[in-house]
Scaffold this motif. Structure first.
Motif, mmCIF file in Angstrom:
data_model
loop_
_atom_site.group_PDB
_atom_site.id
_atom_site.type_symbol
_atom_site.label_atom_id
_atom_site.label_comp_id
_atom_site.label_asym_id
_atom_site.label_seq_id
_atom_site.Cartn_x
_atom_site.Cartn_y
_atom_site.Cartn_z
ATOM 1 N N TRP A 50 -15.386 21.817 17.619
ATOM 2 C CA TRP A 50 -15.292 22.181 16.199
ATOM 3 C C TRP A 50 -15.404 23.693 15.997
ATOM 4 O O TRP A 50 -15.447 24.164 14.862
ATOM 5 N N HIS A 94 -16.365 15.961 18.388
ATOM 6 C CA HIS A 94 -17.025 15.567 17.146
ATOM 7 C C HIS A 94 -16.146 14.526 16.455
ATOM 8 O O HIS A 94 -14.978 14.781 16.201
ATOM 9 N N TRP A 97 -13.554 14.217 13.592
ATOM 10 C CA TRP A 97 -12.665 15.380 13.644
ATOM 11 C C TRP A 97 -11.744 15.318 14.868
ATOM 12 O O TRP A 97 -10.651 15.866 14.843
ATOM 13 N N PHE A 125 -22.574 13.058 7.956
ATOM 14 C CA PHE A 125 -22.969 14.066 6.962
ATOM 15 C C PHE A 125 -21.811 14.398 6.022
ATOM 16 O O PHE A 125 -21.942 15.250 5.141
ATOM 17 N N TRP A 173 -26.931 14.302 14.874
ATOM 18 C CA TRP A 173 -27.548 15.235 13.922
ATOM 19 C C TRP A 173 -27.389 14.636 12.520
ATOM 20 O O TRP A 173 -26.282 14.275 12.123
ATOM 21 N N GLU A 213 -30.953 15.570 17.339
ATOM 22 C CA GLU A 213 -30.948 16.996 16.993
ATOM 23 C C GLU A 213 -31.719 17.220 15.694
ATOM 24 O O GLU A 213 -31.437 16.569 14.690
ATOM 25 N N LYS A 215 -33.318 19.781 12.507
ATOM 26 C CA LYS A 215 -32.927 20.968 11.754
ATOM 27 C C LYS A 215 -33.838 21.118 10.559
ATOM 28 O O LYS A 215 -34.117 20.146 9.864
ATOM 29 N N ASP A 248 -31.202 23.042 18.761
ATOM 30 C CA ASP A 248 -30.171 23.975 18.284
ATOM 31 C C ASP A 248 -30.935 25.228 17.862
ATOM 32 O O ASP A 248 -31.789 25.177 16.981
ATOM 33 N N HIS A 251 -31.785 26.122 14.191
ATOM 34 C CA HIS A 251 -32.357 25.067 13.338
ATOM 35 C C HIS A 251 -33.863 25.193 13.134
ATOM 36 O O HIS A 251 -34.540 24.193 12.854
ATOM 37 N N HIS A 275 -28.024 23.379 21.790
ATOM 38 C CA HIS A 275 -26.887 23.972 21.077
ATOM 39 C C HIS A 275 -27.211 25.452 20.984
ATOM 40 O O HIS A 275 -28.050 25.864 20.204
ATOM 41 N N ASP A 283 -29.186 28.883 9.640
ATOM 42 C CA ASP A 283 -28.335 28.302 10.690
ATOM 43 C C ASP A 283 -27.027 29.085 10.730
ATOM 44 O O ASP A 283 -25.950 28.572 10.444
ATOM 45 N N ASP A 323 -23.050 25.715 20.036
ATOM 46 C CA ASP A 323 -22.694 25.265 18.686
ATOM 47 C C ASP A 323 -22.583 26.523 17.854
ATOM 48 O O ASP A 323 -23.593 27.187 17.612
ATOM 49 N N LEU A 424 -15.703 22.469 11.261
ATOM 50 C CA LEU A 424 -16.430 23.100 10.149
ATOM 51 C C LEU A 424 -15.757 24.369 9.672
ATOM 52 O O LEU A 424 -15.239 25.111 10.483
#
Ligand code: LRH
Ligand code: MN
Length: 424
Positions: A50, A94, A97, A125, A173, A213, A215, A248, A251, A275, A283, A323, A424
């Motif tokens: 991504w 991902h 996607w 999400f 996540w 994960e 955050k 990550d 995060h 990540h 982030d 990431d 993203l």
């Protein structure tokens, strides 16, 4: 497009004299170069599918021409990175996607580019077109059992895609949380999420792992249901031996001591992977090592120490992934710089004189301990990382070779200036 090894060897030829001088100079300072080079050559970092096109924020996205529009093109781009630095040997997909339309064809493209499939990522999400139930108020935590069921089934579907491609891990996540006091029962959200994760856990093949994960915030801004390392460890411990935490770097709340978190998660045997990225505020998903390179070194110092204490294999026992999101840099240049920074931090951590450090600690010689760490951090290990790349058939200077070969220009010619990519 491909970069053939001969092109790289030819360009390296012109850089060899200078490289060998620098390398010889460094060798006079260190005594375990061969062992370090062997470890650097074995170290492979997963590239996020991504993050191969232009990233953006709610304030805007500025295009990069030649972005990969298909999963095949994304794998080819990771193949380009791997040809240049020989340390980018896997891609992390991902879903939805990157839903593979034809597993055999995708695996063929990956094999041709010497790319493996790293952890697969689920996505509860965002609401997908035609999705029956919304994740607006969360997915695995949702008060509505039907929404939780939909999210569980999505994660199980993601595992199925991963099994077909040869992946061995699922990264979960969750954006789940709340934006205002009173909105959520923290206990119910935790219990719903744990119950949902355990259904996903039971769908894992025997040799798979699940990375939980955490955050601190975003997109929820009052509470996050997997909000920090402690909560992630709680889930992973209650789920079972195939469940681990995923760190990550972006995060954490400001000034969190991430190297201490890493040391403790390793000590628990519950650190699953990373990540990698860097950040100054939130982030930010910036280039690894671009803002806090000393922190990245300190994290690798704890990783090497903790993995050796457990007799772990540095290259294969943890999930090493990037990431990132690229708002102003060419995505491939950004990823080349991230891999370089990660390899440098790892090499410096392997230089730390562990015996002397332990002695200084036993004597509570604080200044001496700092000298030992900073001696390693202030050692310019770039010739060592470059030598490992050269021996693996990569470029001595990947970024300048990327530019010298005009790869972005060629990608734009092939794919057009406004090719769209998913992510993203
Ligand atoms: C969430 C996150 C997560 C991914 C997403 C792309 O901030 O780090 O790892 O699913 O970015
Ligand atoms: Mn992440």
């Amino acid at each position: 497009m491909r970069i053939d090894k001969q092109q790289i060897a030819t360009i390296n030829e012109g850089l060899l004299t200078d490289h060998n001088r620098r390398f010889a100079n460094l060798l006079s300072d260190i005594d375990n170069a061969e062992a370090i080079i062997e470890k650097l050559m074995a170290f492979q970092i997963g590239i996020p599918s991504w993050a191969l096109g232009a990233g953006g924020t709610r304030f805007g996205r500025f295009h990069f021409g030649g972005a990969p529009a298909t999963l095949e093109e994304k794998i080819e781009d990771v193949g380009l990175l791997h040809a240049l630095n020989r340390n980018s040997g896997s891609i992390s997909l991902h879903i939805p996607w990157d839903i593979p339309q034809d597993y055999a064809a995708i695996k063929q493209v990956a094999a041709e580019n010497e790319i493996k499939f790293d952890a697969v990522n689920s996505n509860t999400f965002q609401d997908q077109p035609g999705q029956p139930l919304s994740y607006k108020f969360g997915s695995l935590q949702n008060v509505d059992k039907a929404v939780r069921k939909q999210a569980i089934e999505h994660n199980i579907e993601v595992i199925k895609h991963g099994v077909e491609l040869g992946s061995k891990a699922l990264t979960v996540w969750l954006a789940d949380g709340s934006c205002f006091p009173g909105q959520l029962s923290f206990r119910n959200a935790f219990n719903n999420t744990l119950e949902s994760l355990s259904e996903i856990y039971s769908a894992l093949p025997e040799d798979w792992k699940v990375f939980v994960e955490y955050k601190a915030f975003e997109p929820n801004f009052y509470s996050t249901t997997v909000g920090d390392w402690g909560q992630s460890l709680l889930y992973a411990s209650k789920l079972g031996k195939k469940a681990y935490t995923l760190v990550d770097l972006g995060h954490h709340l400001p000034n969190a001591n991430i190297e201490q978190i890493v040391a403790l998660l390793l000590n628990e045997g519950k650190l699953g992977g990373f990540h990698f990225n860097d950040s100054k505020y939130g982030d930010d998903d910036l280039t690894a090592g671009s803002i806090k390179p000393y922190q990245l070194f300190l994290i690798f110092n704890e990783l090497v120490d903790g993995m050796d204490a457990r007799g772990m294999n540095h290259a294969s026992d943890l999930g090493w992934m990037i990431d990132a999101s690229h708002n102003v840099k060419d995505p491939l240049e950004d990823l080349l710089q991230s891999v370089e920074a990660i390899m440098a931090a790892y090499a410096q951590a392997l230089l730390v004189d562990k015996k002397a450090l332990e002695e200084a600690r036993q004597n509570s010689d604080v200044a001496k301990a700092q000298e030992i760490l900073q001696n390693a951090f202030r050692t310019d290990v770039r010739p060592l990382v470059a030598e490992a790349r050269r021996r693996a058939g990569g470029a001595l200077q990947p970024l300048s070779l990327y530019r010298q070969l005009g790869i972005r220009e060629q990608l734009i010619k092939q794919r057009g200036a406004d090719s769209q990519t998913t992510g993203l």
